[in-house]
Design a protein around this motif. Structure first.
Motif, PDB file in Angstrom:
ATOM      1  N   ASN A 100       7.520  -8.349 -18.708  1.00 21.12           N
ATOM      2  CA  ASN A 100       9.184  -7.306 -18.613  1.00 21.12           C
ATOM      3  C   ASN A 100       9.311  -6.496 -19.628  1.00 21.12           C
ATOM      4  O   ASN A 100      10.076  -5.537 -19.480  1.00 21.12           O
ATOM      5  CB  ASN A 100       9.850  -7.939 -17.526  1.00 21.12           C
ATOM      6  CG  ASN A 100       8.987  -8.898 -16.184  1.00 21.12           C
ATOM      7  OD1 ASN A 100       7.734  -8.380 -15.759  1.00 21.12           O
ATOM      8  ND2 ASN A 100       9.173  -9.571 -15.932  1.00 21.12           N
ATOM      9  N   SER A 104       5.546   0.627 -20.542  1.00 15.94           N
ATOM     10  CA  SER A 104       5.698   2.296 -19.722  1.00 15.94           C
ATOM     11  C   SER A 104       5.455   3.075 -20.813  1.00 15.94           C
ATOM     12  O   SER A 104       5.474   2.216 -21.685  1.00 15.94           O
ATOM     13  CB  SER A 104       7.182   2.728 -18.924  1.00 15.94           C
ATOM     14  OG  SER A 104       8.831   2.199 -20.745  1.00 15.94           O
ATOM     15  N   THR A 107       9.528   6.897 -22.457  1.00 17.46           N
ATOM     16  CA  THR A 107      10.797   5.966 -22.859  1.00 17.46           C
ATOM     17  C   THR A 107      12.482   6.558 -22.101  1.00 17.46           C
ATOM     18  O   THR A 107      11.801   8.174 -22.679  1.00 17.46           O
ATOM     19  CB  THR A 107      11.337   4.889 -24.053  1.00 17.46           C
ATOM     20  OG1 THR A 107      10.879   6.423 -24.874  1.00 17.46           O
ATOM     21  CG2 THR A 107       9.987   4.301 -23.881  1.00 17.46           C
ATOM     22  N   HIS A 111      14.587   3.997 -24.095  1.00 19.16           N
ATOM     23  CA  HIS A 111      14.978   2.280 -23.183  1.00 19.16           C
ATOM     24  C   HIS A 111      13.267   2.389 -22.850  1.00 19.16           C
ATOM     25  O   HIS A 111      12.239   3.064 -21.817  1.00 19.16           O
ATOM     26  CB  HIS A 111      15.936   2.381 -21.918  1.00 19.16           C
ATOM     27  CG  HIS A 111      15.631   1.408 -21.142  1.00 19.16           C
ATOM     28  ND1 HIS A 111      16.043   0.767 -21.129  1.00 19.16           N
ATOM     29  CD2 HIS A 111      14.536   1.782 -19.710  1.00 19.16           C
ATOM     30  CE1 HIS A 111      15.396  -0.488 -20.267  1.00 19.16           C
ATOM     31  NE2 HIS A 111      15.162   0.073 -19.164  1.00 19.16           N
ATOM     32  N   TYR A 113      10.307   0.276 -19.920  1.00 16.26           N
ATOM     33  CA  TYR A 113      10.371  -0.248 -18.520  1.00 16.26           C
ATOM     34  C   TYR A 113       8.994  -1.014 -18.380  1.00 16.26           C
ATOM     35  O   TYR A 113       7.935  -0.665 -19.454  1.00 16.26           O
ATOM     36  CB  TYR A 113      10.275   0.884 -17.412  1.00 16.26           C
ATOM     37  CG  TYR A 113      11.369   1.703 -17.236  1.00 16.26           C
ATOM     38  CD1 TYR A 113      11.762   3.146 -17.944  1.00 16.26           C
ATOM     39  CD2 TYR A 113      12.676   1.253 -16.236  1.00 16.26           C
ATOM     40  CE1 TYR A 113      12.502   3.349 -17.611  1.00 16.26           C
ATOM     41  CE2 TYR A 113      13.693   2.199 -15.894  1.00 16.26           C
ATOM     42  CZ  TYR A 113      14.275   2.697 -16.636  1.00 16.26           C
ATOM     43  OH  TYR A 113      15.065   3.461 -16.480  1.00 16.26           O
ATOM     44  N   GLU A 116       4.810   1.695 -15.887  1.00 17.35           N
ATOM     45  CA  GLU A 116       5.065   3.182 -14.965  1.00 17.35           C
ATOM     46  C   GLU A 116       3.530   3.522 -14.686  1.00 17.35           C
ATOM     47  O   GLU A 116       2.700   3.441 -14.811  1.00 17.35           O
ATOM     48  CB  GLU A 116       4.966   4.266 -16.456  1.00 17.35           C
ATOM     49  CG  GLU A 116       5.233   5.342 -15.613  1.00 17.35           C
ATOM     50  CD  GLU A 116       5.533   6.451 -17.747  1.00 17.35           C
ATOM     51  OE1 GLU A 116       5.640   5.339 -18.896  1.00 17.35           O
ATOM     52  OE2 GLU A 116       5.496   7.555 -17.767  1.00 17.35           O
ATOM     53  N   PHE A 146       8.779   5.610 -13.257  1.00 17.54           N
ATOM     54  CA  PHE A 146       9.168   3.837 -13.890  1.00 17.54           C
ATOM     55  C   PHE A 146       9.483   3.096 -12.851  1.00 17.54           C
ATOM     56  O   PHE A 146       9.705   3.049 -11.892  1.00 17.54           O
ATOM     57  CB  PHE A 146      10.579   4.281 -15.172  1.00 17.54           C
ATOM     58  CG  PHE A 146      10.749   4.812 -15.855  1.00 17.54           C
ATOM     59  CD1 PHE A 146      11.118   6.139 -16.022  1.00 17.54           C
ATOM     60  CD2 PHE A 146       9.873   5.105 -17.021  1.00 17.54           C
ATOM     61  CE1 PHE A 146      11.113   7.702 -17.096  1.00 17.54           C
ATOM     62  CE2 PHE A 146       9.622   6.112 -18.086  1.00 17.54           C
ATOM     63  CZ  PHE A 146       9.727   7.418 -17.879  1.00 17.54           C
ATOM     64  N   LYS A 148      11.403  -0.658 -12.195  1.00 15.52           N
ATOM     65  CA  LYS A 148      11.493  -1.950 -13.344  1.00 15.52           C
ATOM     66  C   LYS A 148      11.661  -3.604 -12.579  1.00 15.52           C
ATOM     67  O   LYS A 148      11.387  -3.134 -10.755  1.00 15.52           O
ATOM     68  CB  LYS A 148      13.030  -1.962 -13.625  1.00 15.52           C
ATOM     69  CG  LYS A 148      13.760  -1.195 -12.201  1.00 15.52           C
ATOM     70  CD  LYS A 148      15.173  -0.757 -12.291  1.00 15.52           C
ATOM     71  CE  LYS A 148      16.248  -1.345 -11.585  1.00 15.52           C
ATOM     72  NZ  LYS A 148      17.720  -0.863 -11.854  1.00 15.52           N
ATOM     73  N   PRO A 215      14.559   5.119 -11.574  1.00 13.32           N
ATOM     74  CA  PRO A 215      13.411   3.804 -11.252  1.00 13.32           C
ATOM     75  C   PRO A 215      12.687   3.478  -9.668  1.00 13.32           C
ATOM     76  O   PRO A 215      13.790   3.973  -8.828  1.00 13.32           O
ATOM     77  CB  PRO A 215      13.290   2.899 -11.889  1.00 13.32           C
ATOM     78  CG  PRO A 215      14.713   3.193 -12.527  1.00 13.32           C
ATOM     79  CD  PRO A 215      14.823   4.680 -12.116  1.00 13.32           C
ATOM     80  N   GLU A 217      12.074  -0.606  -7.875  1.00 15.61           N
ATOM     81  CA  GLU A 217      12.006  -1.274  -7.903  1.00 15.61           C
ATOM     82  C   GLU A 217      10.693  -2.802  -7.444  1.00 15.61           C
ATOM     83  O   GLU A 217      10.868  -2.043  -6.350  1.00 15.61           O
ATOM     84  CB  GLU A 217      12.711  -2.338  -7.377  1.00 15.61           C
ATOM     85  CG  GLU A 217      14.623  -2.032  -8.435  1.00 15.61           C
ATOM     86  CD  GLU A 217      15.703  -3.156  -7.627  1.00 15.61           C
ATOM     87  OE1 GLU A 217      16.804  -2.065  -7.693  1.00 15.61           O
ATOM     88  OE2 GLU A 217      15.299  -3.726  -7.287  1.00 15.61           O
TER      89      GLU A 217
END
Ligand SMILES: C[C@H](CNC(=O)c1ccc(S(N)(=O)=O)cc1)Cn1ccc2ccccc21
Ligand SMILES: [Zn+2]
Length: 262
Positions: A100, A104, A107, A111, A113, A116, A146, A148, A215, A217
Motif C-alpha cells: 500500500n 499510482s 503523484t 505523494h 497512492y 490509480e 487516485f 487510498k 481520491p 477509498e
C-alpha cells in the motif's frame, strides 16, 4: 470495445522503458506539483453520462485488467472540463503496487497512492474508431482517480468478485450492467488537467489527462484481490503476480498543469 481488437503480443515487458518514444515532450505519468499548477477559471465542470448497459466484459491483458464498454455508439460519454469535443468511454483499468506504499502512476507533490483508476475515452466527434484516435494529439481523454486505503468500496466489490475468473493473462469473462460513475469521487469539479500520453506502449502522445483531486477509498482486502491477478497466462510454468504495473514518472518538459480550482 476499444482494445479487445488488439492483442498486445509483441510487447516487451513494459516496465523496461522502450528506447525511442514518439515525440517525447509530452509523456505520462508525471508528478503534479500543486505550486506549479495554474488555476484556469475557464475550465468547465466535467460531464459524464455512462450507460451501464454498454458494459461488456473484463479482460486480463497481461498488464492490468480492463472493464470494456461497447463504444460503437455514443451511449457512454464524457464532455466538458478542458475538452472541446465529446468523448466515448471504451474501457477502464487500474495500476497498483505490491503493497500500500506505492502503485499510482501520477503523484501529487510526490505523494504516491496505492492505486490509480483510469477511465479511457476517445474523441468520437473527430474520429470513428479508438484505433484512429489513439494516434492523434486530441484523440483520447483519460480520467485518473487516485485510490487510498480506507472503507470498503461497495461499488468496486462487484468488480473484485469477478477478478478470480480473469486471474491469468488473456482470460476474459462477461461483465455487464456496471456503472463506472460509482468509481468517481463525489467531487468531480476539482481536477488537474495536462497534455500527456498513454503510459503503456505505444506511449502515443494522444491523451488529455484529467486527474481528480479527491481520491476514492477502497479497503485493504479489495486491493489485495488486485494483487492476486497474474501477469502470466495459464500455460506458463512460472506464475508472476500482477503488481507494480505502473510506469516511472516522466519529465514535465515545457508543459503547464492547469487546475479547475484555486
Ligand atoms: C493502444 C492500444 C492498447 N493500449 C490502450 O488502449 C491504452 C489505453 C490507456 C492507457 S493509460 N494507462 O495511459 O490510461 C494505456 C494504454 C492498442 N493499440 C491500438 C492502436 C495501436 C497501434 C499500435 C500499437 C497498439 C495499438
Ligand atoms: Zn492506465
Amino acid at each position: 470495445a476499444c482494445s479487445s481488437r488488439f492483442v498486445l503480443s509483441q510487447m516487451h515487458p513494459m516496465w523496461q522503458e522502450p528506447l525511442e518514444v514518439p515525440g517525447g515532450d509530452r509523456q505520462s505519468p508525471i508528478d503534479i506539483s500543486i505550486r506549479k499548477s495554474v488555476f484556469d477559471p475557464n475550465l468547465k465542470p466535467l460531464v459524464t453520462r455512462y450507460d451501464p448497459r454498454t458494459c461488456q466484459q473484463i479482460w486480463n491483458n497481461g498488464y492490468s485488467f480492463l472493464v470494456e464498454y461497447d463504444d460503437r455508439t455514443d451511449k457512454s460519454t464524457l464532455h466538458g472540463g478542458p475538452l472541446e469535443d465529446q468523448f466515448r468511454l471504451c474501457q477502464f483499468h487500474f495500476h497498483w503496487g505490491e503493497n500500500n506504499n506505492w502503485g499510482s502512476e501520477h503523484t501529487v507533490d510526490r505523494h504516491l497512492y496505492p492505486a490509480e483508476l483510469h477511465l479511457v475515452h476517445w474523441n468520437s466527434d473527430k474520429y470513428s474508431l479508438f484505433e484512429e484516435a489513439v494516434m492523434e494529439d486530441n484523440g483520447l481523454a483519460v480520467i485518473g482517480v487516485f485510490m487510498k486505503v480506507g472503507r470498503r468500496h461497495e461499488g468496486l466489490q462487484k468488480l473484485v468478485d469477478a477478478l478470480p475468473a480473469v486471474r491469468h493473462k488473456d482470460s476474459v469473462v462477461e461483465f455487464t450492467k456496471f456503472d463506472p460513475s460509482c468509481l468517481l469521487p463525489q467531487n468531480t469539479n476539482e481536477y488537474w488537467t495536462y497534455a500527456g500520453s498513454l503510459t503503456t506502449p505505444p506511449l502515443t502522445e494522444a491523451v488529455t489527462w484529467i486527474i481528480m483531486k479527491q481520491p476514492i477509498e477502497v479497503s485493504h482486502d479489495q486491493l489485495a484481490v488486485f494483487r492476486s491477478l497474474l501477469f502470466t497466462s495459464a500455460e506458463e510454468e512460472v506464475q508472476k503476480s500482477m503488481v507494480n504495473n505502473f510506469r516511472v514518472q516522466q519529465s514535465l518538459k515545457d508543459r503547464t498543469i492547469r487546475s479547475s480550482f484555486n
